[in-house]
Design a protein around this motif. Structure first.
Motif, PDB file in Angstrom:
ATOM      1  N   ALA A  68      41.055  52.116  42.110  1.00 25.31           N
ATOM      2  CA  ALA A  68      40.553  52.577  40.826  1.00 25.31           C
ATOM      3  C   ALA A  68      40.749  51.543  39.721  1.00 25.31           C
ATOM      4  CB  ALA A  68      41.220  53.880  40.433  1.00 25.31           C
ATOM      5  N   THR A  69      41.922  50.906  39.671  1.00 31.57           N
ATOM      6  CA  THR A  69      42.213  50.059  38.515  1.00 31.57           C
ATOM      7  C   THR A  69      42.536  48.605  38.853  1.00 31.57           C
ATOM      8  OG1 THR A  69      44.535  50.712  38.566  1.00 31.57           O
ATOM      9  CG2 THR A  69      43.068  52.004  37.161  1.00 31.57           C
ATOM     10  N   TYR A  70      43.071  48.323  40.019  1.00 32.31           N
ATOM     11  CA  TYR A  70      43.464  46.939  40.310  1.00 32.31           C
ATOM     12  C   TYR A  70      43.257  46.603  41.779  1.00 32.31           C
ATOM     13  CZ  TYR A  70      47.655  48.236  42.891  1.00 32.31           C
ATOM     14  OH  TYR A  70      48.503  48.735  43.843  1.00 32.31           O
ATOM     15  N   VAL A  71      43.213  45.292  42.028  1.00 32.03           N
ATOM     16  CA  VAL A  71      43.217  44.766  43.388  1.00 32.03           C
ATOM     17  C   VAL A  71      44.098  43.515  43.384  1.00 32.03           C
ATOM     18  CG1 VAL A  71      41.091  43.401  43.104  1.00 32.03           C
ATOM     19  CG2 VAL A  71      41.828  44.047  45.373  1.00 32.03           C
ATOM     20  N   THR A  72      45.001  43.440  44.349  1.00 32.64           N
ATOM     21  CA  THR A  72      45.882  42.287  44.509  1.00 32.64           C
ATOM     22  C   THR A  72      45.566  41.626  45.844  1.00 32.64           C
ATOM     23  OG1 THR A  72      47.644  43.311  43.215  1.00 32.64           O
ATOM     24  CG2 THR A  72      48.275  41.512  44.676  1.00 32.64           C
ATOM     25  N   MET A  73      45.344  40.324  45.789  1.00 30.80           N
ATOM     26  CA  MET A  73      45.028  39.568  46.995  1.00 30.80           C
ATOM     27  C   MET A  73      46.090  38.487  47.178  1.00 30.80           C
ATOM     28  SD  MET A  73      41.010  39.244  46.108  1.00 30.80           S
ATOM     29  CE  MET A  73      40.292  38.990  47.703  1.00 30.80           C
ATOM     30  N   GLU A  74      46.494  38.277  48.426  1.00 29.25           N
ATOM     31  CA  GLU A  74      47.496  37.255  48.736  1.00 29.25           C
ATOM     32  C   GLU A  74      46.951  36.293  49.781  1.00 29.25           C
ATOM     33  OE1 GLU A  74      51.191  39.032  49.887  1.00 29.25           O
ATOM     34  OE2 GLU A  74      51.383  40.143  48.009  1.00 29.25           O
ATOM     35  N   TRP A  75      47.297  35.028  49.602  1.00 25.71           N
ATOM     36  CA  TRP A  75      46.923  33.988  50.557  1.00 25.71           C
ATOM     37  C   TRP A  75      48.179  33.278  51.022  1.00 25.71           C
ATOM     38  CZ3 TRP A  75      44.049  35.220  46.324  1.00 25.71           C
ATOM     39  CH2 TRP A  75      42.696  35.460  46.514  1.00 25.71           C
ATOM     40  N   VAL A  76      48.214  32.910  52.271  1.00 28.29           N
ATOM     41  CA  VAL A  76      49.299  32.099  52.820  1.00 28.29           C
ATOM     42  C   VAL A  76      48.724  30.710  53.057  1.00 28.29           C
ATOM     43  CG1 VAL A  76      50.872  31.814  54.755  1.00 28.29           C
ATOM     44  CG2 VAL A  76      50.390  34.096  53.891  1.00 28.29           C
ATOM     45  N   GLN A  98      36.407  44.319  43.899  1.00 25.52           N
ATOM     46  CA  GLN A  98      36.696  43.399  45.000  1.00 25.52           C
ATOM     47  C   GLN A  98      35.833  42.144  44.872  1.00 25.52           C
ATOM     48  OE1 GLN A  98      38.996  44.495  47.302  1.00 25.52           O
ATOM     49  NE2 GLN A  98      38.987  42.595  48.431  1.00 25.52           N
ATOM     50  N   SER A  99      34.581  42.326  44.522  1.00 25.84           N
ATOM     51  CA  SER A  99      33.673  41.194  44.369  1.00 25.84           C
ATOM     52  C   SER A  99      34.129  40.279  43.234  1.00 25.84           C
ATOM     53  CB  SER A  99      32.258  41.714  44.100  1.00 25.84           C
ATOM     54  OG  SER A  99      31.377  40.654  43.870  1.00 25.84           O
ATOM     55  N   MET A 100      34.541  40.874  42.106  1.00 31.76           N
ATOM     56  CA  MET A 100      35.023  40.083  40.980  1.00 31.76           C
ATOM     57  C   MET A 100      36.283  39.308  41.368  1.00 31.76           C
ATOM     58  SD  MET A 100      36.079  41.306  37.103  1.00 31.76           S
ATOM     59  CE  MET A 100      34.786  42.494  37.043  1.00 31.76           C
ATOM     60  N   ALA A 101      37.192  39.956  42.090  1.00 32.20           N
ATOM     61  CA  ALA A 101      38.419  39.286  42.529  1.00 32.20           C
ATOM     62  C   ALA A 101      38.098  38.143  43.495  1.00 32.20           C
ATOM     63  CB  ALA A 101      39.364  40.288  43.183  1.00 32.20           C
ATOM     64  N   ASN A 102      37.132  38.347  44.373  1.00 33.58           N
ATOM     65  CA  ASN A 102      36.743  37.303  45.327  1.00 33.58           C
ATOM     66  C   ASN A 102      36.103  36.101  44.644  1.00 33.58           C
ATOM     67  OD1 ASN A 102      37.662  38.306  47.799  1.00 33.58           O
ATOM     68  ND2 ASN A 102      35.890  39.648  47.985  1.00 33.58           N
ATOM     69  N   GLN A 103      35.578  36.288  43.443  1.00 33.51           N
ATOM     70  CA  GLN A 103      35.006  35.170  42.695  1.00 33.51           C
ATOM     71  C   GLN A 103      36.065  34.457  41.869  1.00 33.51           C
ATOM     72  OE1 GLN A 103      31.961  36.999  40.339  1.00 33.51           O
ATOM     73  NE2 GLN A 103      30.402  36.784  41.924  1.00 33.51           N
ATOM     74  N   LEU A 122      41.104  44.867  32.167  1.00 40.67           N
ATOM     75  CA  LEU A 122      41.095  43.572  31.498  1.00 40.67           C
ATOM     76  C   LEU A 122      39.806  42.809  31.770  1.00 40.67           C
ATOM     77  CD1 LEU A 122      44.715  42.268  32.178  1.00 40.67           C
ATOM     78  CD2 LEU A 122      43.798  43.169  30.047  1.00 40.67           C
ATOM     79  N   GLY A 123      39.137  43.159  32.842  1.00 35.17           N
ATOM     80  CA  GLY A 123      37.917  42.457  33.214  1.00 35.17           C
ATOM     81  C   GLY A 123      38.192  41.082  33.789  1.00 35.17           C
ATOM     82  N   GLY A 124      39.421  40.881  34.237  1.00 34.17           N
ATOM     83  CA  GLY A 124      39.766  39.587  34.804  1.00 34.17           C
ATOM     84  C   GLY A 124      41.152  39.595  35.419  1.00 34.17           C
ATOM     85  N   VAL A 125      41.634  38.399  35.725  1.00 39.35           N
ATOM     86  CA  VAL A 125      42.916  38.236  36.396  1.00 39.35           C
ATOM     87  C   VAL A 125      44.044  38.574  35.427  1.00 39.35           C
ATOM     88  CG1 VAL A 125      44.443  36.572  37.509  1.00 39.35           C
ATOM     89  CG2 VAL A 125      41.996  36.518  37.975  1.00 39.35           C
ATOM     90  N   SER A 126      44.937  39.463  35.860  1.00 33.17           N
ATOM     91  CA  SER A 126      46.070  39.832  35.021  1.00 33.17           C
ATOM     92  C   SER A 126      47.352  39.140  35.472  1.00 33.17           C
ATOM     93  CB  SER A 126      46.271  41.347  35.032  1.00 33.17           C
ATOM     94  OG  SER A 126      46.583  41.785  36.332  1.00 33.17           O
TER      95      SER A 126
END
Length: 121
Positions: free
Chosen positions: A76-84, A46-51, A102-106
């Motif tokens: 466990a493996t992914y996080v998807t975030m959406e913004w409006v 979550q922290s990596m995705a927020n950055q 992947l260690g990053g955005v897929s």
């Protein structure tokens, strides 16, 4: 045994009991260790995705995003975030998926246009 010796014995006994209690409470079951590990993994993902995601969205649209309107994860493996997008933003909807393998955005989708789409093995 004098009163002083009894007092010393009581203090030493209390210290020994304290050490035993602290030592016993530090033992974790396998389930507790697994739960703690999962919490740390989700938190780091979550922290990596927020950055990374807000930075990519700003690069692609010029609009800064802060708090996602929706978040989805398998924990466990992914996080998807959406913004409006808000009035004044250069997009209506943005979606960013981060895979830990992947260690990053897929995947990055802005206004139904796929900008990044990496295959996850």
């Amino acid at each position: 045994m004098g009163n002083t010796q009894k007092l010393i014995a009581a203090v030493v006994g209390a210290i020994v009991i304290g050490f035993v209690m602290v030592g016993g409470s530090k033992q974790q079951t396998t389930e507790q260790k697994e739960a703690a590990s999962m919490i740390r993994a989700v938190s780091s993902m979550q922290s990596m995705a927020n950055q990374k995601c807000p930075q990519l969205i700003k690069e692609k649209t010029g609009s800064q995003v802060y708090f996602p309107s929706k978040t989805d994860t398998d924990k466990a493996t992914y996080v998807t975030m959406e913004w409006v997008g808000e009035p004044g933003d250069n997009f209506k909807k943005a979606s960013c998926t981060l895979h830990i393998s992947l260690g990053g955005v897929s995947k990055l989708v802005i206004d139904d246009k796929v900008l990044i789409d990496k295959k996850v093995r």
